[in-house]
Enzyme design. Structure first.
Site, PDB file in Angstrom:
ATOM      1  N   CYS A 138       0.834  -1.202   0.000  1.00 22.47           N
ATOM      2  CA  CYS A 138       0.000   0.000   0.000  1.00 22.47           C
ATOM      3  C   CYS A 138       0.868   1.252   0.000  1.00 22.47           C
ATOM      4  O   CYS A 138       1.796   1.375   0.791  1.00 22.47           O
ATOM      5  CB  CYS A 138      -0.916   0.005   1.221  1.00 22.47           C
ATOM      6  SG  CYS A 138      -1.932   1.492   1.354  1.00 22.47           S
ATOM      7  N   CYS A 144      -0.638   5.978   7.037  1.00 29.64           N
ATOM      8  CA  CYS A 144      -1.969   5.615   7.501  1.00 29.64           C
ATOM      9  C   CYS A 144      -1.859   4.750   8.760  1.00 29.64           C
ATOM     10  O   CYS A 144      -1.014   3.867   8.834  1.00 29.64           O
ATOM     11  CB  CYS A 144      -2.705   4.847   6.400  1.00 29.64           C
ATOM     12  SG  CYS A 144      -4.278   4.156   6.909  1.00 29.64           S
ATOM     13  N   GLN A 375     -19.870  -8.497  11.859  1.00 33.08           N
ATOM     14  CA  GLN A 375     -18.438  -8.806  11.864  1.00 33.08           C
ATOM     15  C   GLN A 375     -17.785  -8.261  10.595  1.00 33.08           C
ATOM     16  O   GLN A 375     -18.251  -8.513   9.488  1.00 33.08           O
ATOM     17  CB  GLN A 375     -18.223 -10.316  11.949  1.00 33.08           C
ATOM     18  CG  GLN A 375     -18.454 -10.894  13.325  1.00 33.08           C
ATOM     19  CD  GLN A 375     -17.342 -10.550  14.308  1.00 33.08           C
ATOM     20  OE1 GLN A 375     -16.297 -10.041  13.931  1.00 33.08           O
ATOM     21  NE2 GLN A 375     -17.579 -10.821  15.576  1.00 33.08           N
ATOM     22  N   GLU A 427     -28.451  -7.072  24.940  1.00 32.93           N
ATOM     23  CA  GLU A 427     -27.644  -6.066  24.246  1.00 32.93           C
ATOM     24  C   GLU A 427     -28.155  -4.677  24.623  1.00 32.93           C
ATOM     25  O   GLU A 427     -29.369  -4.477  24.790  1.00 32.93           O
ATOM     26  CB  GLU A 427     -27.739  -6.269  22.728  1.00 32.93           C
ATOM     27  CG  GLU A 427     -27.161  -5.175  21.878  1.00 32.93           C
ATOM     28  CD  GLU A 427     -25.670  -4.974  22.093  1.00 32.93           C
ATOM     29  OE1 GLU A 427     -25.251  -3.811  22.184  1.00 32.93           O
ATOM     30  OE2 GLU A 427     -24.938  -5.978  22.162  1.00 32.93           O
ATOM     31  N   ASP A 475     -19.563 -11.802  24.837  1.00 32.73           N
ATOM     32  CA  ASP A 475     -18.780 -11.174  23.769  1.00 32.73           C
ATOM     33  C   ASP A 475     -18.747  -9.654  24.006  1.00 32.73           C
ATOM     34  O   ASP A 475     -19.314  -8.879  23.227  1.00 32.73           O
ATOM     35  CB  ASP A 475     -19.412 -11.504  22.408  1.00 32.73           C
ATOM     36  CG  ASP A 475     -18.578 -11.019  21.236  1.00 32.73           C
ATOM     37  OD1 ASP A 475     -17.427 -10.589  21.453  1.00 32.73           O
ATOM     38  OD2 ASP A 475     -19.079 -11.047  20.101  1.00 32.73           O
ATOM     39  N   CYS A 502     -12.298  -9.173  21.975  1.00 34.70           N
ATOM     40  CA  CYS A 502     -11.545  -8.409  20.979  1.00 34.70           C
ATOM     41  C   CYS A 502     -10.402  -7.642  21.636  1.00 34.70           C
ATOM     42  O   CYS A 502      -9.724  -6.849  20.979  1.00 34.70           O
ATOM     43  CB  CYS A 502     -12.474  -7.437  20.246  1.00 34.70           C
ATOM     44  SG  CYS A 502     -13.295  -6.246  21.323  1.00 34.70           S
TER      45      CYS A 502
END
Length: 557
Positions: A138, A144, A375, A427, A475, A502
């Site tokens: 890239c 970036c 996702q 949620e 999650d 994550c």
């Protein structure tokens, strides 16, 4: 060679003698991401980071404190949180953090911040390149912040990520090398087969003045030619690096980006980029989402213009141009009149085609709106969800209850519902719950219930409206789980918990709580860690996903 070397043989063993930051991470009553900890806490107030256990007897180095603005010679030893290089000042044990430094690299750095026993530096010149150097494909890779590890070979990237998970599980999670079976608990990372064009969603920002690196400042232009559409320069909310093509998104998405770049600066169109400082301007963001046609499997694209007001006549020339691209089936306009930089609008309008696009995951069809969570790497999400299903180990006789915490749009729970008695999902985002109900209806799933609620603010009555689950899926987002929820799970004593994370730092902390308890709060852990499976969802970035299986200790069964 690296691909065939056993994972445990690649691990470096670091001895971190005093880790006050680990104590802070464990003892926080609410989740604190590792990225929020200072470099001084990461160094534990100690100037020495020993590179292997055999060197613990080496002589102590004299205290060394570089001054701000000083140029120092450094060697990068490993990668830390957010992909920053953990380095030592050459000839000393002093540890500094440097962005874009890679393992094995020797370089000159300028000290930008110093306080006590730590420092942060900016790299100014590479003396010896890192040992796994590759050419970044890239053209924006040097500037970036989106995928800063492109010039590190992919084998080295996943090796570094696996090492980070190991260090966090052992040090933050307190699962030491002496823990029986630890080598089998910590699984080798699952790499991503596709290292480019894997993102199904990209968000670009408009700006009145494109950001340029120092060596290109002489090329600065005025007027519309200076306008930018691209990604925010690292560390700046108001400066945009102009991007004509992003290698992480799909080719049709790049066609749309090129088409917009080709015409939006034309003064005759009357389009103005939003100024994050003065809050003037019309165009805020360009969001591109890639899905697929359920019947043919071909790619379909949603284009979402985020603007400061509703003026469809201004967008019409852009709509006419990009709607001619065959893959574009939806063009939306989210209107966000607030001064904030969010892409979620107060109102949403359909300018062309459909309101949603579709995607297929684990055999189920999901409708994706402009602001739906889904996702970001569909291909690797298939891998991730398959691992979750394997950890769940559902009998398939429809006898088991699943509690899906932080369920989002219901993707995980719905993939398990086909083999479960009932799924209960929670949620906090109302729109996500609405999407979850729609997704259940689309797939003909009737044994799933989705409830809107903040899991960081649960009360004593939480759990009264669903039966005791056989399996809990958790999650959470990057901050991890709140102590209230951890206490609830320890009292609930579900036979199995699958923790999908994550952020391996807060994941390790929460695993510590669930397995070892919190002594100072008189909380006893009651789970055994059975497996930790790292998954590389986002190549060339520092992000790591983990699927962790916990089972209730046999003495409590």
């Amino acid at each position: 060679m690296l691909a065939t070397t056993p994972a445990h043989a690649l691990r470096l063993r670091y001895v971190l003698p005093t880790r006050s930051w680990l104590h802070k991470l464990r003892c926080s009553s609410s989740a604190v991401p590792l990225s929020h900890l200072s470099a001084s806490e990461l160094s534990g107030g100690n100037n020495t980071l020993k590179a292997n256990e055999e060197n613990t007897s080496e002589k102590k180095t004299a205290p060394y404190y570089p001054k701000r603005g000083q140029t120092v010679e450094l060697v990068c030893e490993s990668l830390g949180f957010k992909g920053k290089g953990i380095c030592k000042v050459d000839g000393t044990g002093f540890v500094v953090m440097c962005d874009r430094a890679l393992p094995g690299e020797r370089f000159l750095g300028r000290v930008t911040r110093r306080k006590g026993s730590y420092a942060e530096v900016t790299k100014i010149k590479t003396l010896t390149p890192h040992r796994d150097l590759v050419e970044a494909p890239c053209e924006y890779a040097s500037y970036c912040g989106g995928c800063k590890a492109q010039n590190l070979s992919y084998e080295a990237q996943v090796r570094a990520k696996e090492e980070q998970v190991y260090e966090l599980i052992t040090h933050v999670g307190r699962f030491s090398d002496n823990t029986p079976g630890l080598e089998t608990v910590l699984k080798p990372i699952v790499p991503c087969d596709t290292q480019f064009n894997y993102r199904n969603k990209m968000e670009f920002s408009f700006g009145p003045q494109r950001w340029l690196p120092v060596e290109m400042l002489g090329e600065r232009e005025d007027g519309p030619k200076s306008f930018a559409l691209g990604l925010h320069a690292p560390g700046f909310f108001d400066k945009v690096l102009n991007v004509d093509k992003c290698l992480l998104q799909s080719e049709p998405a790049n066609m749309v980006l090129a088409a917009v770049q080709d015409c939006w600066r034309d003064p005759e169109l009357g389009l103005s980029p939003y100024n994050a400082r003065s809050h003037a301007g019309f165009l805020k963001h360009l969001m591109l989402r890639t899905g697929r046609n359920v019947e043919t499997g071909s790619q379909e694209l949603m284009v979402n213009f985020v603007t400061s007001s509703y003026k469809p006549e201004l967008l019409k020339p852009l709509v006419d141009k990009i709607s001619s691209i065959p893959e574009v089936v939806s063009i939306m306009n989210n209107v966000n009149s607030s001064v904030g930089n969010t892409s979620v609008g107060e109102q949403e309008y359909t300018l062309y085609g459909k309101e949603t696009i579709a995607e297929v995951l684990r055999g189920l069809t999901f409708q994706i709106s402009a602001n739906s969570f889904f996702q970001t790497n569909t291909h690797q999400a298939e891998v991730l969800y398959k691992l979750i299903e394997e950890c769940a180990g559902l009998k398939g006789d429809g006898s088991e209850v699943v509690l899906d915490l932080f369920c989002g749009t219901g993707t995980i729970g719905l993939t398990l519902a086909r083999r479960a008695k009932h799924v209960y999902g929670y949620e906090v985002v109302p729109q996500a719950i609405t999407d979850a109900h729609k997704n259940a209806q689309i797939n003909g799933i009737e044994n799933a219930t989705f409830i809107q609620g903040d899991l960081n603010k649960i009360g004593e009555d939480f759990g009264s409206n669903f039966p005791k689950p056989d399996i809990v899926i958790s999650d959470p987002n990057r901050p991890g789980m709140h102590m209230k929820l951890i206490k609830f799970l320890l009292n609930l004593k579900s036979p199995r918990i699958i923790y999908v994370s994550c952020n391996p730092a807060t994941c390790a902390r929460d695993l510590d709580y669930l397995c070892h308890g919190v002594e100072e709060k008189n909380i006893k852990g009651c789970y055994k860690l059975m497996s930790v499976q790292p998954v590389d969802m986002f190549p060339h970035t520092p992000h790591i996903e983990c699927v962790c299986l916990l089972e209730l200790s046999c003495v409590l069964l």
